[in-house]
Design a protein around this motif. Structure first.
Motif, PDB file in Angstrom:
ATOM      1  N   PHE A  19      -5.838 -21.827 -10.816  1.00  0.00           N
ATOM      2  CA  PHE A  19      -5.926 -20.370 -10.695  1.00  0.00           C
ATOM      3  C   PHE A  19      -5.394 -19.720 -11.966  1.00  0.00           C
ATOM      4  CE2 PHE A  19      -1.633 -21.306  -9.328  1.00  0.00           C
ATOM      5  CZ  PHE A  19      -0.877 -20.222  -9.766  1.00  0.00           C
ATOM      6  N   ARG A  20      -5.604 -18.401 -12.073  1.00  0.00           N
ATOM      7  CA  ARG A  20      -5.158 -17.671 -13.253  1.00  0.00           C
ATOM      8  C   ARG A  20      -4.244 -16.509 -12.858  1.00  0.00           C
ATOM      9  NH1 ARG A  20     -10.036 -19.901 -14.953  1.00  0.00           N
ATOM     10  NH2 ARG A  20      -9.909 -20.736 -17.088  1.00  0.00           N
ATOM     11  N   LEU A  21      -3.439 -16.101 -13.830  1.00  0.00           N
ATOM     12  CA  LEU A  21      -2.375 -15.139 -13.575  1.00  0.00           C
ATOM     13  C   LEU A  21      -2.472 -13.972 -14.563  1.00  0.00           C
ATOM     14  CD1 LEU A  21       0.344 -14.751 -11.919  1.00  0.00           C
ATOM     15  CD2 LEU A  21       1.489 -15.853 -13.860  1.00  0.00           C
ATOM     16  N   GLY A  22      -2.073 -12.784 -14.117  1.00  0.00           N
ATOM     17  CA  GLY A  22      -2.072 -11.638 -15.014  1.00  0.00           C
ATOM     18  C   GLY A  22      -1.007 -10.630 -14.641  1.00  0.00           C
ATOM     19  N   TYR A  23      -0.782  -9.688 -15.550  1.00  0.00           N
ATOM     20  CA  TYR A  23       0.146  -8.590 -15.293  1.00  0.00           C
ATOM     21  C   TYR A  23      -0.460  -7.323 -15.873  1.00  0.00           C
ATOM     22  CZ  TYR A  23       4.293  -5.672 -15.109  1.00  0.00           C
ATOM     23  OH  TYR A  23       5.176  -4.645 -14.820  1.00  0.00           O
ATOM     24  N   SER A  24      -0.486  -6.261 -15.049  1.00  0.00           N
ATOM     25  CA  SER A  24      -1.025  -4.975 -15.474  1.00  0.00           C
ATOM     26  C   SER A  24      -0.125  -3.881 -14.909  1.00  0.00           C
ATOM     27  CB  SER A  24      -2.461  -4.796 -14.989  1.00  0.00           C
ATOM     28  OG  SER A  24      -2.972  -3.542 -15.397  1.00  0.00           O
ATOM     29  N   PRO A  25       0.802  -3.351 -15.699  1.00  0.00           N
ATOM     30  CA  PRO A  25       1.800  -2.423 -15.168  1.00  0.00           C
ATOM     31  C   PRO A  25       1.206  -1.152 -14.579  1.00  0.00           C
ATOM     32  CG  PRO A  25       1.787  -2.382 -17.572  1.00  0.00           C
ATOM     33  CD  PRO A  25       0.930  -3.537 -17.158  1.00  0.00           C
ATOM     34  N   GLU A  26       1.743  -0.769 -13.435  1.00  0.00           N
ATOM     35  CA  GLU A  26       1.294   0.478 -12.811  1.00  0.00           C
ATOM     36  C   GLU A  26       1.815   1.663 -13.613  1.00  0.00           C
ATOM     37  OE1 GLU A  26       3.152   2.927 -11.315  1.00  0.00           O
ATOM     38  OE2 GLU A  26       5.139   2.021 -11.181  1.00  0.00           O
ATOM     39  N   ARG A  27       1.043   2.750 -13.588  1.00  0.00           N
ATOM     40  CA  ARG A  27       1.445   3.978 -14.275  1.00  0.00           C
ATOM     41  C   ARG A  27       1.207   5.199 -13.400  1.00  0.00           C
ATOM     42  NH1 ARG A  27      -0.685   2.916 -20.521  1.00  0.00           N
ATOM     43  NH2 ARG A  27       1.308   2.109 -21.296  1.00  0.00           N
ATOM     44  N   ILE A  28       1.336   5.002 -12.097  1.00  0.00           N
ATOM     45  CA  ILE A  28       1.143   6.106 -11.160  1.00  0.00           C
ATOM     46  C   ILE A  28       2.276   7.118 -11.330  1.00  0.00           C
ATOM     47  CG2 ILE A  28       1.203   6.734  -8.719  1.00  0.00           C
ATOM     48  CD1 ILE A  28      -1.413   5.555  -9.429  1.00  0.00           C
ATOM     49  N   ASN A  29       1.924   8.392 -11.329  1.00  0.00           N
ATOM     50  CA  ASN A  29       2.914   9.467 -11.376  1.00  0.00           C
ATOM     51  C   ASN A  29       2.782  10.283 -10.103  1.00  0.00           C
ATOM     52  OD1 ASN A  29       4.901  11.196 -12.353  1.00  0.00           O
ATOM     53  ND2 ASN A  29       3.430  12.506 -13.413  1.00  0.00           N
ATOM     54  N   PRO A  30       3.582   9.983  -9.064  1.00  0.00           N
ATOM     55  CA  PRO A  30       3.435  10.664  -7.778  1.00  0.00           C
ATOM     56  C   PRO A  30       3.493  12.178  -7.914  1.00  0.00           C
ATOM     57  CG  PRO A  30       4.933   8.805  -7.577  1.00  0.00           C
ATOM     58  CD  PRO A  30       4.657   8.976  -9.038  1.00  0.00           C
ATOM     59  N   LEU A  33       0.821  -1.216   0.000  1.00  0.00           N
ATOM     60  CA  LEU A  33       0.000   0.000   0.000  1.00  0.00           C
ATOM     61  C   LEU A  33       0.853   1.264   0.000  1.00  0.00           C
ATOM     62  CD1 LEU A  33      -2.720  -1.167   2.561  1.00  0.00           C
ATOM     63  CD2 LEU A  33      -2.881  -1.126   0.055  1.00  0.00           C
ATOM     64  N   GLY A  34       1.763   1.338  -0.947  1.00  0.00           N
ATOM     65  CA  GLY A  34       2.584   2.530  -1.102  1.00  0.00           C
ATOM     66  C   GLY A  34       1.984   3.488  -2.112  1.00  0.00           C
ATOM     67  N   TYR A  35       2.844   4.161  -2.872  1.00  0.00           N
ATOM     68  CA  TYR A  35       2.393   5.148  -3.850  1.00  0.00           C
ATOM     69  C   TYR A  35       1.497   4.543  -4.924  1.00  0.00           C
ATOM     70  CZ  TYR A  35       5.352   8.909  -2.132  1.00  0.00           C
ATOM     71  OH  TYR A  35       5.904   9.905  -1.359  1.00  0.00           O
ATOM     72  N   VAL A  36       1.701   3.253  -5.213  1.00  0.00           N
ATOM     73  CA  VAL A  36       0.902   2.583  -6.233  1.00  0.00           C
ATOM     74  C   VAL A  36      -0.319   1.901  -5.618  1.00  0.00           C
ATOM     75  CG1 VAL A  36       0.878   0.738  -7.963  1.00  0.00           C
ATOM     76  CG2 VAL A  36       2.877   2.230  -7.747  1.00  0.00           C
ATOM     77  N   GLY A  37      -0.088   1.127  -4.582  1.00  0.00           N
ATOM     78  CA  GLY A  37      -1.130   0.277  -4.030  1.00  0.00           C
ATOM     79  C   GLY A  37      -2.280   1.010  -3.369  1.00  0.00           C
TER      80      GLY A  37
END
Length: 430
Positions: free
Chosen positions: A149-160, A17-21
């Motif tokens: 189970f299933r797996l995925g990837y979704s890159p973060e694009r947060i701009n602090p 739960l940082g800048y992205v989470g």
């Protein structure tokens, strides 16, 4: 799965739960039931009170969110859709440090159940999700991808610090281990992302797309930094050159500066690592990294020259450095190149004071062993404005002059001030 999440029969867990989470968890909690998990109990306690330790989200952002914050991994067993948003740093040798990602994968693996989904957002090299994270999930859970189970990837694009390009206004790239995974993952993010969803053809493509976003920025800034070094030797103001060049429609508006933080200064090393594993040593990416890493030493040397030019002895000088976080208007001090600048100055036996209205003195002391001053305690022989925080932009010339003795020496790294020759400064900007 998507229907059960929408009707809140099942929960989403955001791990880290940082800048992205945290922004992601709060956005999801307006549509779904969410568990926000972080290993830092002190941070979790603040979030339970509606406070963001990173100072990016307001109390109003927490209001009405259907979210339960916890530092107890047992609580994750109630979730069925996991999103991992932990940091991916490098070690002292600039090699990828996957330990936070592995620990998070172990934690999720212990909570994983048949029918669950796991999505990674952490920036990695292509192949990491399937080659490094997936085996941990399977080992800890005893389950198998595709079957259980299933797996995925979704890159973060947060701009602090960016109040315009926020989470929901940026296109979200998604990928999955199979078509059903892609559809479900896209469906979840589609509930909160206003800008739309882009489906990548594979997890590796999505991972690669993320890492090159920051590689590209790193290289463009390194070019500006190299130009700044060249123009400095020519006694030409780099900002004046860039302003003139920008009058052409296709000139890219990059500027020189200190390249720190968790993205631009770190992510290229992940691609470098993977390329070397494959027997290729990237020349352009390496060169850009070397130039950007050398900028603190360049600025320190410039200050040393200016002190000597004005009859001041560097080893007897006191210098104020304004700003320590990695960019303007954020508290994040990770991989701050200002820290490297401070250490370069200390290596010249210069006495350095540092102020920053956003950074936490406790975190600075723990991470770097440096003390932050609440206020300047001049007079100083020189001032370096290293970060473009909004409060610094409000300072008038008279205030800056009042901080210094003798001929005021001002290094304006971010080019915040319009200092004229009549102001009486020995002034320099990058």
């Amino acid at each position: 799965m998507i229907d059960e999440l929408v009707t809140k029969q099942k929960r989403i867990a955001v791990v880290g739960l940082g800048y992205v989470g945290l922004p992601l968890a709060l956005a999801l909690a307006r549509q779904f039931r969410v568990i926000g998990f972080d290993i830092d109990a002190d941070r979790v306690a603040q979030m339970q009170q509606g406070l963001d330790p990173s100072q990016q989200m307001t109390t109003a952002d927490f209001a009405g969110a259907d979210i339960h914050f916890t530092a107890d991994p047992v609580g994750l067993r109630q979730a069925h859709f996991f999103i991992v948003t932990v940091p991916t740093p490098v070690d002292a040798n600039n090699q990828p440090d996957l330990e936070p990602l592995r620990r998070a994968s172990e934690t999720v693996g212990q909570a994983l159940k048949p029918g669950d989904y796991v999505v990674y957002e952490s920036t990695v090299y292509p192949g990491c999700t399937e080659e490094d994270c997936l085996p941990v999930l399977e080992q800890r859970s005893g389950l198998r991808l595709g079957t259980d189970f299933r797996l995925g990837y979704s890159p973060e694009r947060i701009n602090p610090g960016d109040r315009v390009r926020t989470l929901t206004t940026i296109v979200k790239v998604v990928s999955g281990s199979d078509d059903e995974a892609v559809q479900t993952i896209a469906g979840v993010y589609g509930r909160i992302i206003e800008a739309g969803i882009h489906v990548a053809p594979s997890i590796r493509v999505a991972e690669a797309a993320k890492v090159i976003e920051n590689v590209q920025r790193d290289l463009n800034i390194s070019l500006m930094n190299e130009l700044a070094i060249i123009f400095d030797r020519m006694q030409i103001d780099t900002q004046d050159v860039l302003k003139a060049a920008a009058t052409k429609w296709n000139f890219l508006p990059f500027t020189p500066g200190l390249v720190g933080g968790h993205c631009i200064g770190i992510d290229p090393h992940y691609l470098l690592y993977k390329a070397r594993q494959l027997g290729y040593d990237p020349e352009v990416i390496n060169s850009g990294r070397r130039i950007n890493e050398a900028m603190p030493a360049f600025i320190a040397a410039k200050l040393n020259q200016m002190l000597v030019r004005n009859g001041k002895v560097p080893a007897q000088s006191r210098v104020l450095v304004m700003g320590l976080s990695f960019k303007e208007n954020v508290a994040d001090i990770r991989n701050s190149k200002v820290v490297d600048l401070v250490r370069e100055l200390m290596g010249l036996a210069i006495s350095v004071h540092v102020v920053d209205p956003y950074a936490s003195p406790r975190e600075v002391a723990q991470a770097y062993g440096l003390a932050l001053f609440d206020q300047p305690a001049g007079p100083y022989d020189a001032v370096i404005v290293a970060v473009g925080h909004d409060p610094f932009r409000q300072y008038e010339v008279a205030y800056l002059r009042g901080l210094m003795n003798g001929t005021p020496i001002l290094l304006d790294v971010k080019g915040l001030y319009a200092i004229s020759p009549d102001d009486g400064f020995d002034y320099w900007r990058l």
